[in-house]
Motif scaffolding. Structure first.
Motif, short mmCIF file in Angstrom:
data_model
loop_
_atom_site.label_atom_id
_atom_site.label_comp_id
_atom_site.label_asym_id
_atom_site.label_seq_id
_atom_site.Cartn_x
_atom_site.Cartn_y
_atom_site.Cartn_z
N VAL A 133 1.14 -0.96 -0.12
CA VAL A 133 0.02 -0.38 -0.37
C VAL A 133 1.35 1.50 -0.22
N THR A 134 2.10 1.54 0.61
CA THR A 134 2.96 2.53 0.42
C THR A 134 3.42 2.94 -0.65
N VAL A 135 3.60 1.70 -1.86
CA VAL A 135 3.22 2.22 -3.15
C VAL A 135 2.74 3.83 -3.72
N LEU A 136 1.47 2.88 -3.26
CA LEU A 136 0.38 3.61 -3.93
C LEU A 136 0.01 5.12 -3.11
N VAL A 137 0.40 5.26 -1.38
CA VAL A 137 0.27 6.12 -1.03
C VAL A 137 1.81 7.41 -1.81
N TRP A 138 2.53 6.63 -1.79
CA TRP A 138 3.60 7.31 -2.13
C TRP A 138 3.37 8.56 -3.88
N TRP A 139 2.71 6.84 -4.25
CA TRP A 139 2.12 7.74 -5.96
C TRP A 139 1.49 8.76 -5.26
N GLY A 140 0.65 8.98 -4.68
CA GLY A 140 -0.27 9.56 -4.55
C GLY A 140 0.45 10.50 -3.85
N VAL A 141 0.25 11.17 -2.64
CA VAL A 141 0.95 12.23 -2.49
C VAL A 141 2.60 12.78 -3.55
N ASP A 197 -13.34 -13.79 16.37
CA ASP A 197 -13.60 -13.91 17.32
C ASP A 197 -14.19 -12.46 17.93
N ILE A 198 -14.14 -11.49 17.12
CA ILE A 198 -14.04 -10.11 16.97
C ILE A 198 -15.82 -9.80 16.05
N ALA A 199 -16.61 -9.11 16.50
CA ALA A 199 -18.44 -8.49 16.50
C ALA A 199 -17.69 -8.03 14.50
N ASN A 200 -16.64 -6.96 14.81
CA ASN A 200 -16.22 -6.06 13.80
C ASN A 200 -15.41 -6.26 12.96
N PRO A 201 -15.00 -7.04 12.40
CA PRO A 201 -13.45 -7.53 12.61
C PRO A 201 -12.49 -6.30 11.63
N TYR A 202 -13.70 -6.02 10.51
CA TYR A 202 -12.97 -4.51 9.81
C TYR A 202 -13.16 -3.33 9.90
N LEU A 203 -14.65 -3.47 10.91
CA LEU A 203 -14.15 -1.78 11.80
C LEU A 203 -12.72 -1.91 12.80
N TYR A 204 -12.63 -3.20 13.12
CA TYR A 204 -11.68 -2.87 14.13
C TYR A 204 -10.12 -2.83 13.49
N GLU A 205 -9.70 -3.48 12.27
CA GLU A 205 -8.59 -3.35 11.67
C GLU A 205 -8.76 -2.05 10.79
N PHE A 206 -9.68 -1.16 10.85
CA PHE A 206 -9.88 0.15 10.21
C PHE A 206 -9.98 1.15 10.88
N ARG A 207 -10.18 1.06 12.12
CA ARG A 207 -9.01 1.78 13.52
C ARG A 207 -7.82 1.07 13.55
N LYS A 208 -7.53 0.23 13.19
CA LYS A 208 -5.71 -0.11 13.72
C LYS A 208 -5.10 0.60 12.34
N ASP A 209 -5.81 0.96 11.32
CA ASP A 209 -5.48 1.10 10.33
C ASP A 209 -4.39 2.81 10.13
N VAL A 210 -5.90 3.74 10.35
CA VAL A 210 -5.99 5.05 10.27
C VAL A 210 -4.92 5.90 10.73
N PRO A 211 -3.82 5.17 12.41
CA PRO A 211 -2.68 5.78 12.72
C PRO A 211 -1.84 5.93 11.84
N THR A 212 -1.53 4.52 11.30
CA THR A 212 -0.35 3.89 10.31
C THR A 212 -0.94 4.74 8.67
N TYR A 213 -1.78 4.90 8.63
CA TYR A 213 -2.14 5.88 7.07
C TYR A 213 -1.52 6.74 7.58
N LEU A 214 -1.90 7.38 8.24
CA LEU A 214 -1.54 9.53 8.51
C LEU A 214 0.30 9.24 8.89
N GLN A 215 0.98 8.28 10.00
CA GLN A 215 1.73 8.07 9.33
C GLN A 215 2.98 7.95 7.68
#
Length: 284
Positions: free
Chosen positions: A75-83, A135-153
């Motif tokens: 995904v970093t390749v896409l981020v670099w291209w976008g920036v 075992d997580i009720a909404n795994p995609y939302l759980y993972e999305f919340r974790k992805d937000v700070p990584t994406y911003l960094q």
């Protein structure tokens, strides 16, 4: 990205060498930090599982962490291209913020999809089936919340790295100014002296032009017509929004419509309009 050298192109003592060393250094630091974070996350998960009495193999825990990192590297390749294509002055800061907010779910979706694909492949090789956070009720939302700070960094790091590379790559010692023609390119409070010989093509970009030097792109506030006059006869227009250096042309490929594509010395290609084909052939 490519650089302008002080002296001979490709010299490790000029801006080429400095820019290359900076890029390699930043990449090495980035990968080292990523490796340390991966080890830290894996060890923390192992400790947490042990404390909670959750039984999971060490191999699977490491597979989870490594697959997540590999997905982010893709995904970093896409981020670099976008920036590189969205950062100011191409767009205003409010528009940049909106575009990167839109890019957040896209980047997270790519990360999650690749991560699941990598894990499924490894599990399948072991004769097992991978279940994404069952075992997580909404795994995609759980993972999305974790992805937000990584994406911003990653977006912040890409912007900082590109800013540093642009400045290191265009530094030219003063004595070199006497050896050839230079173009003064303004970048905020900084004015770069860019060797005209190194310019491959110039493309209109709104109120700016984008100057490419063997792959590096610099924005300059000027019209394409002004640049055509300033650069002189060595540059020829192949499209209403593009000039190319005649010395950089390696091959011309014409399609059935009469439009054509020019292969340049840096390996890139530039599309040309049939309207300008005759003039190009006359000036080669």
């Amino acid at each position: 990205m490519s650089e302008i050298t002080s002296g001979t192109n490709g010299s490790d003592t000029g801006a080429n060498g400095a820019c290359r060393k900076l890029a390699l250094g930043m990449a090495a630091v980035f990968l080292l930090v990523l490796a340390l974070i991966t080890i830290g996350n894996a060890e923390s998960m192992i400790s947490d599982f042990a404390a909670a009495g959750v039984h999971e193999t060490l191999a699977h825990i490491w597979i989870w962490q490594i697959s997540s990192v590999l997905a982010w590297l893709c995904v970093t390749v896409l981020v670099w291209w976008g920036v590189a294509r969205i950062r100011p002055p191409r767009f205003t800061w409010p528009m940049v913020a909106i575009l990167f907010v839109i890019g957040l779910p896209v980047a997270s979706g790519c990360h999650i999809g690749l991560m699941i694909a990598f894990r499924s492949l490894v599990y399948a090789a072991e004769g097992e089936r991978y279940h994404f956070m069952g075992d997580i009720a909404n795994p995609y939302l759980y993972e999305f919340r974790k992805d937000v700070p990584t994406y911003l960094q990653f977006v912040t790091l890409a912007g900082l790295c590109q800013w540093l590379l642009a400045r290191v790559g265009t530094q030219t010692p003063q004595p070199e100014l006497e050896k050839g023609r230079y173009l003064a390119v303004g970048d905020g409070a900084v004015t770069h002296q860019v060797p005209i010989d190194d310019i491959v093509q110039v493309t209109a970009a709104g109120n700016y032009v984008e100057i490419e030097l063997d792959g590096r792109a610099l924005l300059h506030r000027a019209t394409l017509a002004t640049m055509e006059s300033e650069l002189g006869g060595r540059f020829v227009r192949i499209h209403r929004s593009r000039l190319i250096n005649r010395d950089a042309i390696r091959r011309i490929e014409t399609n059935q419509s009469g439009d054509f594509e020019v292969v340049l010395s840096d390996g890139s290609t530039a599309k040309g309009s049939r309207r300008y084909r005759a003039d190009l052939e006359q000036r080669l």
